[in-house]
Design a protein around this motif. Sequence first.
Motif, PDB file in Angstrom:
ATOM      1  N   ALA A  36       0.831  -1.207   0.000  1.00 30.79           N
ATOM      2  CA  ALA A  36       0.000   0.000   0.000  1.00 30.79           C
ATOM      3  C   ALA A  36       0.863   1.254   0.000  1.00 30.79           C
ATOM      4  CB  ALA A  36      -0.923  -0.012   1.214  1.00 30.79           C
ATOM      5  N   CYS A  37       1.881   1.261   0.825  1.00 28.27           N
ATOM      6  CA  CYS A  37       2.772   2.408   0.904  1.00 28.27           C
ATOM      7  C   CYS A  37       3.456   2.654  -0.437  1.00 28.27           C
ATOM      8  CB  CYS A  37       3.816   2.162   2.002  1.00 28.27           C
ATOM      9  SG  CYS A  37       4.897   3.545   2.345  1.00 28.27           S
ATOM     10  N   ASP A  38       3.909   1.583  -1.068  1.00 29.41           N
ATOM     11  CA  ASP A  38       4.623   1.692  -2.340  1.00 29.41           C
ATOM     12  C   ASP A  38       3.735   2.270  -3.441  1.00 29.41           C
ATOM     13  OD1 ASP A  38       6.940   1.039  -4.128  1.00 29.41           O
ATOM     14  OD2 ASP A  38       5.428  -0.267  -5.043  1.00 29.41           O
ATOM     15  N   VAL A  39       2.491   1.824  -3.540  1.00 25.84           N
ATOM     16  CA  VAL A  39       1.646   2.329  -4.639  1.00 25.84           C
ATOM     17  C   VAL A  39       1.238   3.784  -4.404  1.00 25.84           C
ATOM     18  CG1 VAL A  39       0.811   0.103  -5.452  1.00 25.84           C
ATOM     19  CG2 VAL A  39      -0.425   1.246  -3.607  1.00 25.84           C
ATOM     20  N   HIS A  40       1.029   4.171  -3.147  1.00 26.87           N
ATOM     21  CA  HIS A  40       0.792   5.593  -2.855  1.00 26.87           C
ATOM     22  C   HIS A  40       1.996   6.427  -3.269  1.00 26.87           C
ATOM     23  CE1 HIS A  40      -3.022   6.110  -0.656  1.00 26.87           C
ATOM     24  NE2 HIS A  40      -2.832   4.896  -0.185  1.00 26.87           N
ATOM     25  N   GLU A  41       3.179   5.982  -2.893  1.00 22.51           N
ATOM     26  CA  GLU A  41       4.397   6.735  -3.194  1.00 22.51           C
ATOM     27  C   GLU A  41       4.600   6.872  -4.699  1.00 22.51           C
ATOM     28  OE1 GLU A  41       7.007   5.427   0.757  1.00 22.51           O
ATOM     29  OE2 GLU A  41       7.284   4.385  -1.155  1.00 22.51           O
ATOM     30  N   ARG A  42       4.406   5.785  -5.428  1.00 21.94           N
ATOM     31  CA  ARG A  42       4.634   5.825  -6.878  1.00 21.94           C
ATOM     32  C   ARG A  42       3.651   6.761  -7.574  1.00 21.94           C
ATOM     33  NH1 ARG A  42       3.583   1.238  -9.211  1.00 21.94           N
ATOM     34  NH2 ARG A  42       3.336  -0.235  -7.484  1.00 21.94           N
ATOM     35  N   ALA A  76      -1.756  19.961   4.545  1.00 30.27           N
ATOM     36  CA  ALA A  76      -1.424  18.538   4.634  1.00 30.27           C
ATOM     37  C   ALA A  76      -2.672  17.683   4.548  1.00 30.27           C
ATOM     38  CB  ALA A  76      -0.684  18.237   5.937  1.00 30.27           C
ATOM     39  N   TYR A  77      -2.542  16.554   3.859  1.00 29.35           N
ATOM     40  CA  TYR A  77      -3.576  15.523   3.821  1.00 29.35           C
ATOM     41  C   TYR A  77      -2.987  14.246   4.413  1.00 29.35           C
ATOM     42  CZ  TYR A  77      -5.938  18.738   0.654  1.00 29.35           C
ATOM     43  OH  TYR A  77      -6.544  19.860   0.104  1.00 29.35           O
ATOM     44  N   LEU A  78      -3.781  13.564   5.215  1.00 32.09           N
ATOM     45  CA  LEU A  78      -3.301  12.401   5.962  1.00 32.09           C
ATOM     46  C   LEU A  78      -3.870  11.126   5.362  1.00 32.09           C
ATOM     47  CD1 LEU A  78      -3.862  13.845   9.564  1.00 32.09           C
ATOM     48  CD2 LEU A  78      -1.962  14.268   7.974  1.00 32.09           C
ATOM     49  N   SER A  79      -3.005  10.266   4.878  1.00 35.41           N
ATOM     50  CA  SER A  79      -3.415   9.005   4.254  1.00 35.41           C
ATOM     51  C   SER A  79      -3.203   7.840   5.213  1.00 35.41           C
ATOM     52  CB  SER A  79      -2.609   8.749   2.974  1.00 35.41           C
ATOM     53  OG  SER A  79      -2.969   9.644   1.950  1.00 35.41           O
ATOM     54  N   GLU A  80      -4.230   7.011   5.344  1.00 31.88           N
ATOM     55  CA  GLU A  80      -4.138   5.758   6.091  1.00 31.88           C
ATOM     56  C   GLU A  80      -4.367   4.605   5.123  1.00 31.88           C
ATOM     57  OE1 GLU A  80      -6.210   7.794  10.051  1.00 31.88           O
ATOM     58  OE2 GLU A  80      -7.109   6.016   9.145  1.00 31.88           O
ATOM     59  N   TYR A  81      -3.801   3.423   5.424  1.00 32.25           N
ATOM     60  CA  TYR A  81      -3.950   2.294   4.503  1.00 32.25           C
ATOM     61  C   TYR A  81      -3.781   0.945   5.178  1.00 32.25           C
ATOM     62  CZ  TYR A  81       0.754   4.389   4.339  1.00 32.25           C
ATOM     63  OH  TYR A  81       1.934   5.014   4.671  1.00 32.25           O
TER      64      TYR A  81
END
Length: 387
Positions: A36-42, A76-81
């Motif tokens: 999840a972290c990787d696809v958000h970052e990309r 800022a926007y806060l993403s949870e996953y």
Amino acid sequence: MKEDIKNIIKDIKEELIELSEYIYKNPELGYEEYKACDVHERLLQEHGFKVEKEYMGMETAFRAVFDSGKEGPTVAYLSEYDALPDIGHGCGHNILGTTSTGAGIALSKFLKDLGGKVVVFGTPAEETSGGKVYMTDNGAFDDIDIALMAHPAEKHYKSGASLAMDAIEFVFRGRTAHAASNPDKGINALDAAINTFNNINAMREHIRTDARVHGIIKDGGRAANIVPDLAIAQFYTRATTKTYLKELSERVKNCARGASLAAGTELEIRNYEASYDNLITNSILSDIYVKHLRDMGVKDIQEPKESFGSLDAGNVSHVCPTIHPYFAISEKEIVAHTREFAEETIKPFAYSQMVKTIGALVWTGLDVIKDKQLLDSIKAEFTKVEP
């Protein structure tokens, strides 16, 4: 402005749906959200964000920045996953994180003309020992002007409050003995744990009605004919303010201290999870968001949820003006933390409301960037609120 926002969101909508559904199909628990972290970052990198990976030493956290190069506020926007054990995304963090990342991307398209920065934080493990707590404690939000996020629910709700929470563990150590032959030689750790519960139950009459204390005995012995030399009890204490929580938690600790003294045990007290502060909604910021949510076509917006849960976004709200509203993902009544809730997050209705929510989040950010007096009033309210 509304049409410009809608057109930008329309351009990225399919990318956002793909992001949400990939995370839905690949649920990961807190601090294990590598995919999840990787696809958000990309996705953020593809849209021009500079991404700091493994943010603050957390492997599944990130800080993504789009800087206009001109002076202006930082939004800022806060993403949870993170997902839940066994039931996957029963809290809808697949679409929550997508909404925040989508809002950050959409807002970035306006910044070259307006100035300012937009930051998207990837915040792991909200369901357990929340990443936002560690990030807040280490200064992640000290240079943020406003922080925004929206959580999926059965209806649209205004941003409200949450309970401050401490996770307290008591470890009682006694001495084993044969419970029948030599009970006088033993020191019963389980007695201390049980009497801690009794003391707390007696105390309940004299705490605020909106406070909560609930716990379990994690370890209470191995055999009935052996005096237990170890007992472990875990409690959550919750209160509407950080100030009262401190008082309540100390009273609960005294219940354990008294029980330990009476039983003759040694006592170790520690926090077994991160402590969450109460959410303080900035009312001016919330009103702007609600206005723009209506502008995006949402007419049925409920008053804040009457919830007695706790959020690690609460910690952020003690550092900078913050809102945490809820958005509808279903046309029927659904219960969070269920497989049915997870299934609703990838249906057309959920995505239609996601688009409207992103629009309101972006529009709110734009207002703050364009209007210095508005930001000043938001910050003035923030400084006056009691914790």
